[in-house]
Write a protein that holds these residues in place. Structure first.
Motif, PDB file in Angstrom:
ATOM      1  N   GLN A 104      -6.381  -1.450  -4.767  1.00 44.75           N
ATOM      2  CA  GLN A 104      -7.037  -1.327  -4.099  1.00 44.75           C
ATOM      3  C   GLN A 104      -6.312  -2.271  -2.118  1.00 44.75           C
ATOM      4  N   ARG A 105      -6.517  -3.520  -3.357  1.00 42.20           N
ATOM      5  CA  ARG A 105      -6.177  -4.552  -2.035  1.00 42.20           C
ATOM      6  C   ARG A 105      -5.554  -4.281  -1.095  1.00 42.20           C
ATOM      7  N   LYS A 142      -3.394  -1.058  -0.754  1.00 39.61           N
ATOM      8  CA  LYS A 142      -3.150  -0.495  -0.197  1.00 39.61           C
ATOM      9  C   LYS A 142      -4.911  -0.527   1.228  1.00 39.61           C
ATOM     10  N   GLU A 143      -5.124  -1.145   1.371  1.00 40.57           N
ATOM     11  CA  GLU A 143      -6.365  -1.265   2.262  1.00 40.57           C
ATOM     12  C   GLU A 143      -5.618  -2.551   3.122  1.00 40.57           C
ATOM     13  N   GLN A 144      -3.857  -2.650   2.910  1.00 35.57           N
ATOM     14  CA  GLN A 144      -3.282  -3.822   3.949  1.00 35.57           C
ATOM     15  C   GLN A 144      -1.458  -2.771   3.923  1.00 35.57           C
ATOM     16  N   ALA A 145      -2.041  -1.715   3.899  1.00 31.72           N
ATOM     17  CA  ALA A 145      -1.161  -0.842   4.196  1.00 31.72           C
ATOM     18  C   ALA A 145       0.643  -1.268   3.463  1.00 31.72           C
TER      19      ALA A 145
END
Length: 76
Positions: free
Chosen positions: A33-34, A36-39
């Motif tokens: 998830q971390r 994904k949040e940073q693309a």
């Protein structure tokens, strides 16, 4: 931590001319998830007999694997 030739078959992001770095983590989904949040490009979490993990590609194109080994001892 693991280090292997990134040209091995079965990798989520295809063959690479580099190496793949693997990191043991406590919470596979939280790490995913971390990223994904940073693309950062990530694959799905895969459940396997030995545990779970996912593949990713960092911004420089290096292949990464994050995994958690299944506890063989079971609950105590």
């Amino acid at each position: 931590m693991t280090l292997q030739d990134a040209s091995v078959p079965g990798a989520a992001f295809g063959i690479s001319d580099s190496v793949e770095l693997g990191f043991a983590v406590e919470d596979v989904e939280a790490v995913r998830q971390r990223f994904k949040e940073q693309a950062i490009e990530v694959g799905d979490v895969q459940q396997m007999g030995w545990g779970e993990g996912f593949d990713a590609v960092d911004p420089d194109g290096h292949r990464l694997t994050f995994y958690r080994m299944r506890n063989e001892k079971g609950p105590q």
